[in-house]
Design a protein around this motif. Sequence first.
Motif, PDB file in Angstrom:
ATOM      1  N   LEU A 108       0.864  -1.181   0.000  1.00 26.57           N
ATOM      2  CA  LEU A 108       0.000   0.000   0.000  1.00 26.57           C
ATOM      3  C   LEU A 108       0.900   1.231   0.000  1.00 26.57           C
ATOM      4  N   LEU A 109       0.927   1.940  -1.109  1.00 25.43           N
ATOM      5  CA  LEU A 109       1.771   3.121  -1.253  1.00 25.43           C
ATOM      6  C   LEU A 109       0.937   4.323  -1.649  1.00 25.43           C
ATOM      7  N   VAL A 110       1.190   5.458  -1.016  1.00 23.15           N
ATOM      8  CA  VAL A 110       0.523   6.695  -1.408  1.00 23.15           C
ATOM      9  C   VAL A 110       0.908   6.990  -2.855  1.00 23.15           C
ATOM     10  N   GLY A 111      -0.087   7.260  -3.673  1.00 20.91           N
ATOM     11  CA  GLY A 111       0.119   7.491  -5.100  1.00 20.91           C
ATOM     12  C   GLY A 111       0.009   6.229  -5.928  1.00 20.91           C
ATOM     13  N   GLY A 112       0.044   5.073  -5.275  1.00 20.93           N
ATOM     14  CA  GLY A 112      -0.081   3.800  -5.978  1.00 20.93           C
ATOM     15  C   GLY A 112      -1.530   3.498  -6.308  1.00 20.93           C
ATOM     16  N   ARG A 113      -1.706   2.525  -7.168  1.00 23.87           N
ATOM     17  CA  ARG A 113      -3.054   2.120  -7.554  1.00 23.87           C
ATOM     18  C   ARG A 113      -3.779   1.565  -6.338  1.00 23.87           C
TER      19      ARG A 113
END
Length: 148
Positions: free
Chosen positions: A117-122
């Motif tokens: 889970l990454l900010v900016g990720g899908r």
Amino acid sequence: MLTLHTAPLLRRTPGGEPVPEHAVLVGGDRIQAVGPLAELVEAYAGVRVRRWPGTLGPGLLHDGPLPAAPTPRERVHALLRNGVTAVLVEHLAEPALRAAADRGDLLALSAAVPPTLLVGGRADLAVHGVDGACLVTVVAGRIAHRRA
């Protein structure tokens, strides 16, 4: 519209340490924020909150042949029922199967990439219950499977 997805526990990676009372803020098909639920609710007043039982984490990568089923659509849906949001492209060689995966917005990856889970990720998320069963699968920000 922004949506906060939350569960009693959240993992940033499938094997990561679970943290309580955290959430993922989704806008469109992207993750906007990941953090403590109370802070995100305060920062984004009026945001829609979806509370799920179980553990929230990234959607899973399927790295083998797709499950057998009568139609390509059902083969893809079998993945969604397990929290899968990405599959290796080598397992989508059949044109009808690739088309079904594309319609379902599954990511087709050329190499295995650990889901996170990454900010900016899908915004590919899955919620699993204590028994390991997938309760919800979110693909590119939209609910693609919800267990009845």
